[in-house]
Design an enzyme around this catalytic site. Structure first.
Site, PDB file in Angstrom:
ATOM      1  N   CYS A 115       0.609  -0.987   0.321  1.00 20.38           N
ATOM      2  CA  CYS A 115      -0.226  -0.224  -0.089  1.00 20.38           C
ATOM      3  C   CYS A 115       0.575   1.473  -0.507  1.00 20.38           C
ATOM      4  CB  CYS A 115      -1.003  -0.335   1.444  1.00 20.38           C
ATOM      5  SG  CYS A 115      -1.758  -1.235   1.218  1.00 20.38           S
ATOM      6  N   HIS A 263      -4.024   6.825   1.265  1.00 17.01           N
ATOM      7  CA  HIS A 263      -4.450   5.845   0.364  1.00 17.01           C
ATOM      8  C   HIS A 263      -5.289   5.013   1.279  1.00 17.01           C
ATOM      9  CE1 HIS A 263      -4.218   1.796   0.149  1.00 17.01           C
ATOM     10  NE2 HIS A 263      -3.789   1.455   1.532  1.00 17.01           N
ATOM     11  N   ASN A 293     -10.566  -0.680  -1.632  1.00 20.71           N
ATOM     12  CA  ASN A 293      -8.678  -0.567  -1.923  1.00 20.71           C
ATOM     13  C   ASN A 293      -8.142  -1.453  -3.000  1.00 20.71           C
ATOM     14  OD1 ASN A 293      -6.225  -0.585  -0.528  1.00 20.71           O
ATOM     15  ND2 ASN A 293      -6.430  -1.203   0.723  1.00 20.71           N
TER      16      ASN A 293
HETATM   17  N1  COA Z   1     -19.018  -9.320   5.512  1.00 17.51           N
HETATM   18  C1  COA Z   1     -19.945  -9.743   7.166  1.00 17.51           C
HETATM   19  N2  COA Z   1     -19.024 -10.018   8.341  1.00 17.51           N
HETATM   20  C2  COA Z   1     -18.271 -10.458   8.491  1.00 17.51           C
HETATM   21  C3  COA Z   1     -16.890 -10.119   7.395  1.00 17.51           C
HETATM   22  C4  COA Z   1     -17.921  -9.420   6.117  1.00 17.51           C
HETATM   23  N3  COA Z   1     -17.362  -9.504   4.696  1.00 17.51           N
HETATM   24  N4  COA Z   1     -15.840  -9.820   7.831  1.00 17.51           N
HETATM   25  C5  COA Z   1     -16.211 -10.213   8.904  1.00 17.51           C
HETATM   26  N5  COA Z   1     -16.903 -10.460   9.274  1.00 17.51           N
HETATM   27  C6  COA Z   1     -17.406 -10.647  11.038  1.00 17.51           C
HETATM   28  C7  COA Z   1     -16.715 -11.764  11.368  1.00 17.51           C
HETATM   29  O1  COA Z   1     -16.120 -12.909  10.871  1.00 17.51           O
HETATM   30  C8  COA Z   1     -16.394 -10.973  13.138  1.00 17.51           C
HETATM   31  O2  COA Z   1     -17.802 -12.112  13.090  1.00 17.51           O
HETATM   32  P1  COA Z   1     -17.641 -12.487  14.816  1.00 17.51           P
HETATM   33  O3  COA Z   1     -17.773 -11.704  15.698  1.00 17.51           O
HETATM   34  O4  COA Z   1     -19.262 -13.331  14.292  1.00 17.51           O
HETATM   35  O5  COA Z   1     -16.819 -13.409  15.111  1.00 17.51           O
HETATM   36  C9  COA Z   1     -17.424 -10.116  12.675  1.00 17.51           C
HETATM   37  O6  COA Z   1     -17.561  -9.467  11.279  1.00 17.51           O
HETATM   38  C10 COA Z   1     -15.667  -8.964  13.107  1.00 17.51           C
HETATM   39  O7  COA Z   1     -15.363  -9.263  12.851  1.00 17.51           O
HETATM   40  P2  COA Z   1     -13.992  -7.852  12.964  1.00 17.51           P
HETATM   41  O8  COA Z   1     -12.299  -8.739  12.001  1.00 17.51           O
HETATM   42  O9  COA Z   1     -13.028  -8.231  14.089  1.00 17.51           O
HETATM   43  O10 COA Z   1     -14.103  -6.797  12.275  1.00 17.51           O
HETATM   44  P3  COA Z   1     -13.653  -5.287  12.431  1.00 17.51           P
HETATM   45  O11 COA Z   1     -14.432  -4.643  13.245  1.00 17.51           O
HETATM   46  O12 COA Z   1     -12.733  -5.426  12.045  1.00 17.51           O
HETATM   47  O13 COA Z   1     -13.376  -4.690  10.976  1.00 17.51           O
HETATM   48  C11 COA Z   1     -12.169  -4.688   8.706  1.00 17.51           C
HETATM   49  C12 COA Z   1     -12.662  -5.547  10.115  1.00 17.51           C
HETATM   50  C13 COA Z   1     -11.273  -5.448   8.113  1.00 17.51           C
HETATM   51  C14 COA Z   1     -13.116  -4.032   8.201  1.00 17.51           C
HETATM   52  C15 COA Z   1     -11.547  -3.826  10.041  1.00 17.51           C
HETATM   53  O14 COA Z   1     -10.991  -4.351  11.194  1.00 17.51           O
HETATM   54  C16 COA Z   1     -11.036  -2.759   9.108  1.00 17.51           C
HETATM   55  O15 COA Z   1     -11.084  -2.073   8.395  1.00 17.51           O
HETATM   56  N6  COA Z   1      -9.425  -2.772   9.168  1.00 17.51           N
HETATM   57  C17 COA Z   1      -8.089  -2.213   8.656  1.00 17.51           C
HETATM   58  C18 COA Z   1      -8.213  -2.887   7.430  1.00 17.51           C
HETATM   59  C19 COA Z   1      -7.046  -2.033   6.426  1.00 17.51           C
HETATM   60  O16 COA Z   1      -7.354  -1.223   6.668  1.00 17.51           O
HETATM   61  N7  COA Z   1      -6.138  -2.508   5.448  1.00 17.51           N
HETATM   62  C20 COA Z   1      -5.825  -2.177   4.204  1.00 17.51           C
HETATM   63  C21 COA Z   1      -4.714  -1.659   4.820  1.00 17.51           C
HETATM   64  S1  COA Z   1      -3.349  -0.846   4.236  1.00 17.51           S
END
Ligand code: COA
Length: 336
Positions: A115, A263, A293
């Protein structure tokens, strides 16, 4: 010593739009979850046989060269940033040289900083121009994620976020050192390398032969892995730090920013940074809603769209900032 300035910009995204509802037909997810967590409404996915990481980069580069008002023979060097190259080797830099018909023996460098790849690429190009070595450097960020993702419920935490596309910039020698790229700032923290990674196939933990021999349908080592919450927490801290570092280096503050192009990792990260620096909506550009992204392509796509919309004018202070896998992060401070 010279400065470098961005003399031309271009981007290309494949036509095929994939909405959140489309994804909910192949995995257990929904529009509300995706929009609430990431801000993403849709992204582009390449239809197999139409584009590659290189071909998208070529199309973005053609536009950037045309807008720079130079002949393609005037490009002295290529920098290509991607985590999704056409081939394991050689990298896409030389493929662009060939497919775009650039001068036959100019150098081509492939950047592997995910990224942060475009920001790293701009920094490298800027140093070459500052030192007088080159006059025009083509910097490309391009990604074809869609066919390397786990498009099942197992992979939903990662797969809904990423999209395909490319952006490019031509950096050109600028004699007035009060203009153009004022400074670039690069960092990494390898301690967290595996928190956002794609392990296989590689020559470390999972060799090609291991994957073939095991033939294990449960093997996820060749899909991207992301510790989402850990990445999020680190991103907001590092984005803030590296933007401030760049501003302070130039005796500037957040109030001096005319346009911040973060980004496009996650809309919530951009909004956090905007609030932290007290910036209004006109000072930050986001388009993750449309493209997801796109990793190394996200900054040049957003920068091009902001410029095309007339949101960047001569004399503006433009800040680019990135954070991602590695971890790596960086910023670029530009007087447009
Ligand atoms: N749709 C529905 N549910 C989903 C899902 C999706 N696409 N992806 C994950 N879940 C579920 C998980 O399984 C979890 O379920 P559970 O509670 O029953 O176990 C729940 O949603 C929460 O998951 P979690 O991973 O804790 O969610 P989060 O609030 O952390 O959100 C991201 C996930 C990835 C959106 C978030 O962590 C994020 O944006 N992180 C930064 C990512 C980023 O910027 N990456 C690029 C960097 S360059």
């Amino acid at each position: 010593m010279y400065n470098s300035r961005i003399s031309g910009l271009g981007f290309y995204v494949p036509e095929n739009v994939v909405t959140n509802d489309d994804l909910s037909k192949v995995m257990d997810t929904n529009d509300e979850w995706i929009q609430e967590r990431t801000g993403i409404k849709e992204r582009r996915h390449v239809v197999k046989g139409t584009d590659t990481t290189t071909s998208m980069g070529v199309k973005a580069a053609q536009k950037a060269i045309e807008r720079a008002g130079i002949d393609k023979d005037e490009i002295d060097f290529i920098v290509f940033a991607t985590l999704s190259p056409d081939y394991y080797f050689p990298g896409p830099g030389v493929l662009v040289q060939r497919d775009l018909g650039l001068k036959r023996t100019i150098g081509a460098l492939d950047v592997r900083n995910q990224c942060s790849g475009f920001v790293y690429g701009i920094s490298v190009a800027d140093q070459y121009i500052k030192s007088g070595m080159y006059k025009n450097v083509l910097v490309i960020g391009s990604e074809l994620h869609s066919h390397g993702l786990d498009m099942t419920t197992r992979g939903r935490g990662v797969s809904v976020i990423f999209g395909d596309g490319a952006g490019a910039a031509v950096l050109t020698r600028e004699e007035d050192t009060s203009k153009g790229i004022l400074s670039t700032h690069l960092h990494s923290e390898g301690q967290h390398a595996e928190e956002l990674s794609l392990i296989a196939p590689g020559m470390g933990k999972r060799w090609v032969n291991d994957i073939i021999e095991d033939n294990d349908p449960e093997d996820t080592s060749y899909f991207p892995h992301m510790n989402g919450q850990f990445v999020f927490k680190n991103a907001v801290v590092r984005f803030s730090e590296v933007i401030m570092e760049g501003l302070q280096k130039n005796n500037l503050g957040p109030q001096d920013i005319d346009m911040l192009i973060p980004h496009q990792a996650n809309l919530r990260i951009s909004q956090f940074i905007q609030k932290k620096f007290g910036l209004n909506d006109d000072q930050v550009f986001n388009n993750i809603m449309k493209y997801g992204n796109t990793t190394a392509a996200s900054i040049p796509i957003a920068l091009t769209e902001a410029w095309e919309a007339g949101k960047i004018k001569e004399g503006d202070l433009v800040v680019l900032a990135a954070f991602g896998s590695g971890f790596t992060w960086g910023s670029v401070i530009i007087r447009w």
